[in-house]
Design a protein around this motif. Structure first.
Motif, PDB file in Angstrom:
ATOM      1  N   SER A 360       0.836  -1.203   0.000  1.00 48.15           N
ATOM      2  CA  SER A 360       0.000   0.000   0.000  1.00 48.15           C
ATOM      3  C   SER A 360       0.868   1.250   0.000  1.00 48.15           C
ATOM      4  CB  SER A 360      -0.918   0.014   1.230  1.00 48.15           C
ATOM      5  OG  SER A 360      -1.828  -1.053   1.198  1.00 48.15           O
ATOM      6  N   TYR A 361       1.912   1.248   0.820  1.00 46.10           N
ATOM      7  CA  TYR A 361       2.817   2.401   0.868  1.00 46.10           C
ATOM      8  C   TYR A 361       3.532   2.577  -0.467  1.00 46.10           C
ATOM      9  CZ  TYR A 361       1.996   1.965   5.893  1.00 46.10           C
ATOM     10  OH  TYR A 361       1.396   1.872   7.122  1.00 46.10           O
ATOM     11  N   GLY A 362       3.871   1.458  -1.100  1.00 40.89           N
ATOM     12  CA  GLY A 362       4.497   1.533  -2.408  1.00 40.89           C
ATOM     13  C   GLY A 362       3.596   2.183  -3.432  1.00 40.89           C
ATOM     14  N   LEU A 363       2.298   1.827  -3.417  1.00 41.73           N
ATOM     15  CA  LEU A 363       1.341   2.414  -4.356  1.00 41.73           C
ATOM     16  C   LEU A 363       1.091   3.889  -4.040  1.00 41.73           C
ATOM     17  CD1 LEU A 363      -1.186  -0.530  -4.783  1.00 41.73           C
ATOM     18  CD2 LEU A 363       0.358   0.407  -6.511  1.00 41.73           C
ATOM     19  N   MET A 364       1.186   4.248  -2.767  1.00 43.57           N
ATOM     20  CA  MET A 364       1.076   5.671  -2.425  1.00 43.57           C
ATOM     21  C   MET A 364       2.198   6.469  -3.094  1.00 43.57           C
ATOM     22  SD  MET A 364       0.197   5.743   1.651  1.00 43.57           S
ATOM     23  CE  MET A 364      -1.148   4.777   2.345  1.00 43.57           C
ATOM     24  N   ILE A 365       3.397   5.894  -3.080  1.00 45.92           N
ATOM     25  CA  ILE A 365       4.567   6.595  -3.621  1.00 45.92           C
ATOM     26  C   ILE A 365       4.534   6.674  -5.143  1.00 45.92           C
ATOM     27  CG2 ILE A 365       7.085   6.478  -3.861  1.00 45.92           C
ATOM     28  CD1 ILE A 365       7.121   5.191  -1.034  1.00 45.92           C
ATOM     29  N   VAL A 366       4.165   5.563  -5.805  1.00 46.07           N
ATOM     30  CA  VAL A 366       4.267   5.547  -7.277  1.00 46.07           C
ATOM     31  C   VAL A 366       2.964   5.923  -7.981  1.00 46.07           C
ATOM     32  CG1 VAL A 366       6.078   3.790  -7.184  1.00 46.07           C
ATOM     33  CG2 VAL A 366       3.714   3.090  -7.548  1.00 46.07           C
ATOM     34  N   TYR A 367       1.853   6.003  -7.243  1.00 42.52           N
ATOM     35  CA  TYR A 367       0.579   6.325  -7.907  1.00 42.52           C
ATOM     36  C   TYR A 367      -0.133   7.520  -7.274  1.00 42.52           C
ATOM     37  CZ  TYR A 367      -3.666   5.469 -10.634  1.00 42.52           C
ATOM     38  OH  TYR A 367      -4.704   5.586 -11.511  1.00 42.52           O
ATOM     39  N   ILE A 368      -0.417   7.440  -5.982  1.00 39.29           N
ATOM     40  CA  ILE A 368      -1.211   8.502  -5.356  1.00 39.29           C
ATOM     41  C   ILE A 368      -0.463   9.842  -5.373  1.00 39.29           C
ATOM     42  CG2 ILE A 368      -2.220   9.334  -3.203  1.00 39.29           C
ATOM     43  CD1 ILE A 368      -3.025   6.530  -2.513  1.00 39.29           C
ATOM     44  N   LEU A 369       0.762   9.876  -4.862  1.00 41.31           N
ATOM     45  CA  LEU A 369       1.503  11.147  -4.812  1.00 41.31           C
ATOM     46  C   LEU A 369       1.753  11.732  -6.208  1.00 41.31           C
ATOM     47  CD1 LEU A 369       4.064  10.507  -1.922  1.00 41.31           C
ATOM     48  CD2 LEU A 369       1.992  11.913  -1.870  1.00 41.31           C
ATOM     49  N   PRO A 370       2.196  10.924  -7.186  1.00 38.03           N
ATOM     50  CA  PRO A 370       2.359  11.486  -8.530  1.00 38.03           C
ATOM     51  C   PRO A 370       1.047  11.985  -9.135  1.00 38.03           C
ATOM     52  CG  PRO A 370       3.597   9.457  -8.338  1.00 38.03           C
ATOM     53  CD  PRO A 370       2.749   9.558  -7.107  1.00 38.03           C
ATOM     54  N   MET A 371      -0.052  11.270  -8.881  1.00 40.92           N
ATOM     55  CA  MET A 371      -1.335  11.692  -9.457  1.00 40.92           C
ATOM     56  C   MET A 371      -1.814  12.994  -8.818  1.00 40.92           C
ATOM     57  SD  MET A 371      -3.462  10.943 -11.851  1.00 40.92           S
ATOM     58  CE  MET A 371      -3.239   9.212 -12.270  1.00 40.92           C
ATOM     59  N   LEU A 372      -1.543  13.160  -7.514  1.00 38.40           N
ATOM     60  CA  LEU A 372      -1.957  14.382  -6.817  1.00 38.40           C
ATOM     61  C   LEU A 372      -1.068  15.581  -7.159  1.00 38.40           C
ATOM     62  CD1 LEU A 372      -2.734  12.943  -3.255  1.00 38.40           C
ATOM     63  CD2 LEU A 372      -4.399  13.791  -4.925  1.00 38.40           C
ATOM     64  N   THR A 373       0.079  15.324  -7.744  1.00 37.35           N
ATOM     65  CA  THR A 373       1.016  16.404  -8.070  1.00 37.35           C
ATOM     66  C   THR A 373       1.209  16.537  -9.582  1.00 37.35           C
ATOM     67  OG1 THR A 373       2.841  14.853  -7.683  1.00 37.35           O
ATOM     68  CG2 THR A 373       2.236  16.305  -5.869  1.00 37.35           C
ATOM     69  N   ILE A 374       1.963  15.626 -10.167  1.00 41.45           N
ATOM     70  CA  ILE A 374       2.226  15.671 -11.607  1.00 41.45           C
ATOM     71  C   ILE A 374       0.929  15.535 -12.400  1.00 41.45           C
ATOM     72  CG2 ILE A 374       3.418  14.538 -13.522  1.00 41.45           C
ATOM     73  CD1 ILE A 374       5.439  13.490 -11.395  1.00 41.45           C
ATOM     74  N   GLY A 375       0.106  14.575 -11.996  1.00 38.42           N
ATOM     75  CA  GLY A 375      -1.150  14.352 -12.705  1.00 38.42           C
ATOM     76  C   GLY A 375      -2.055  15.565 -12.663  1.00 38.42           C
ATOM     77  N   LEU A 376      -2.222  16.143 -11.469  1.00 38.26           N
ATOM     78  CA  LEU A 376      -3.077  17.317 -11.319  1.00 38.26           C
ATOM     79  C   LEU A 376      -2.521  18.496 -12.120  1.00 38.26           C
ATOM     80  CD1 LEU A 376      -5.538  18.573  -9.980  1.00 38.26           C
ATOM     81  CD2 LEU A 376      -4.116  19.103  -7.984  1.00 38.26           C
ATOM     82  N   TYR A 377      -1.195  18.661 -12.113  1.00 35.37           N
ATOM     83  CA  TYR A 377      -0.559  19.742 -12.877  1.00 35.37           C
ATOM     84  C   TYR A 377      -0.857  19.604 -14.370  1.00 35.37           C
ATOM     85  CZ  TYR A 377       3.084  22.461 -15.166  1.00 35.37           C
ATOM     86  OH  TYR A 377       3.759  23.336 -15.980  1.00 35.37           O
ATOM     87  N   LYS A 378      -0.717  18.395 -14.899  1.00 31.52           N
ATOM     88  CA  LYS A 378      -0.969  18.180 -16.324  1.00 31.52           C
ATOM     89  C   LYS A 378      -2.446  18.364 -16.678  1.00 31.52           C
ATOM     90  CE  LYS A 378       2.982  15.219 -17.450  1.00 31.52           C
ATOM     91  NZ  LYS A 378       3.431  13.955 -18.066  1.00 31.52           N
TER      92      LYS A 378
END
Length: 384
Positions: A360-378
């Motif tokens: 779960s922590y791994g998915l937070m790092i590679v999916y949730i955090l990028p989606m909330l930052t890079i994904g939202l920016y794009k």
């Protein structure tokens, strides 16, 4: 993607209209989630219900988490034209996309192993069928579904979702009716006595977040269906609907279990639903539960493996090779399921119980955090 274009080149179906754009993604997510996330009831206790009167906080966090991740994922897929998880992760985190594979693939095998083991035993207990009879039936059905691909899977899981919702509502009504006034008493007294640690809001919210994180495994199952979404209104609305559909079974289970809180015979059981139905339901409810368990394994296995097959096909296309044929899709499905079943017989379940949070922590790092930052920016930057 070729398959979708072929399907859409002829007569439009009901699934190609508003129903397909707004509801099908959420239906697919819910149908794949229900096997690993709700089927036995053990997951709901571990990720919220153990906190008794305060457990609903975890459920609310789960709903908000699924809704936000669905909205962002759907809209990111639309603006970047990412309709398989290889494309989506490449557009999200570039060369680090391989990290998602390293988490997704073993976690998928693990979830299938846990589901196969639990379902085989429950079908045997509830319907008297030999463990391997149930396993073979599941392998054959999942293989056929992945042979025919997206179109049949969408229809199968749509009607399956309707049937499973009806079944869980029936189970919930039976449990709540048998509980009488006890549910109200649990909430009135603020009982949290079954919780292992302090029942503070922060801890409970975090539990909901972790639950959302490890269930991100289900998202690749809906990516092909997102091609129907052409506007931001569709993706945002569909994301909210998905969050709702994915959380309703959690709350049905939670409320029903409060009728037996803090009974350790129920809340400490491997399959709490089965214990409750044996206590308060008739023989027919136990048989129906066995059928439901088998169905959830089929839906979960179909969705997880379909997402994996789409990833393999995308990789083959990128290398200039042809996608897998229907027969090869079915063969790969059978191989993955057999591998999961073999692993389930070698103590993999205990390993998983300890590994879920880490993944779960791994998915937070590679999916949730990028989606909330890079994904939202794009998404914000996009003018589409």
């Amino acid at each position: 993607m070729e398959q979708r274009k072929t399907q859409n080149s002829g007569k439009k179906s009901f699934f190609d209209g508003a129903f397909g754009a707004y509801l099908v993604p959420g239906i697919l997510l819910q149908s794949v989630l229900i096997g690993g996330g709700y089927a036995t009831g053990r997951e709901v206790i571990s990720y919220g219900a153990m906190y008794g009167a305060k457990g609903w906080i975890a459920g609310l966090a789960t709903f908000i988490g699924f809704s936000i991740m669905s909205m962002l994922t759907f809209e990111f897929a639309r603006v970047t034209k990412s309709y398989n998880y290889k494309a989506l992760m490449s557009n999200l985190i570039g060369k680090f996309a391989i990290l998602y594979d390293l988490i997704y693939i073993p976690l998928a095998i693990i979830v299938l192993a846990v589901m196969a083991s639990a379902t085989g035993e429950i079908v045997n207990q509830t319907m008297g069928l030999n463990y391997w009879v149930g396993v073979v039936v599941v392998i054959v059905i999942v293989g056929i579904l992945n042979f025919y691909g997206t179109s049949l899977i969408e229809r199968f899981e749509t009607w399956g979702t309707v049937a499973l919702y009806i079944a869980y509502i029936i189970f919930g009504v039976i449990a709540i009716k048998a509980a009488g006034s006890h549910i109200g008493e649990v909430f009135a007294s603020g009982d949290t006595s079954f919780a292992e640690g302090p029942a503070n809001v922060g801890s409970i919210v975090w539990l909901g977040i972790v639950y959302v994180a490890y269930n991100l495994l289900v998202y690749p199952s809906c990516f092909e269906s997102l091609e129907r979404q052409t506007t931001r209104k569709q993706t945002i609305t569909a994301g909210f609907i998905a969050g709702f559909l994915m959380t309703v079974p959690w709350f049905i289970t939670y409320i029903a279990f409060m009728g037996f809180y803090p009974n350790a015979d129920v809340l400490g059981a491997t399959v709490p639903w089965l214990v409750i139905l044996k206590k308060v339901g008739g023989a027919w409810t136990v048989i129906i539960f066995g059928i439901v368990m088998g169905w959830t394994l089929i839906e979960t296995s179909t969705g997880i493996i379909h997402g994996f097959v789409a990833r393999v096909n995308a990789g083959l296309v990128d290398m200039g090779k042809s996608s897998l044929s229907r027969s090869q899709n079915a063969i790969m499905t059978v191989i993955v399921l057999i591998l999961a079943i073999v692993l389930s017989k070698f103590g993999i379940i205990d390993l998983i119980a300890k590994g879920y949070n880490t993944m779960s922590y791994g998915l937070m790092i590679v999916y949730i955090l990028p989606m909330l930052t890079i994904g939202l920016y794009k998404i914000v930057k996009s003018k589409k």
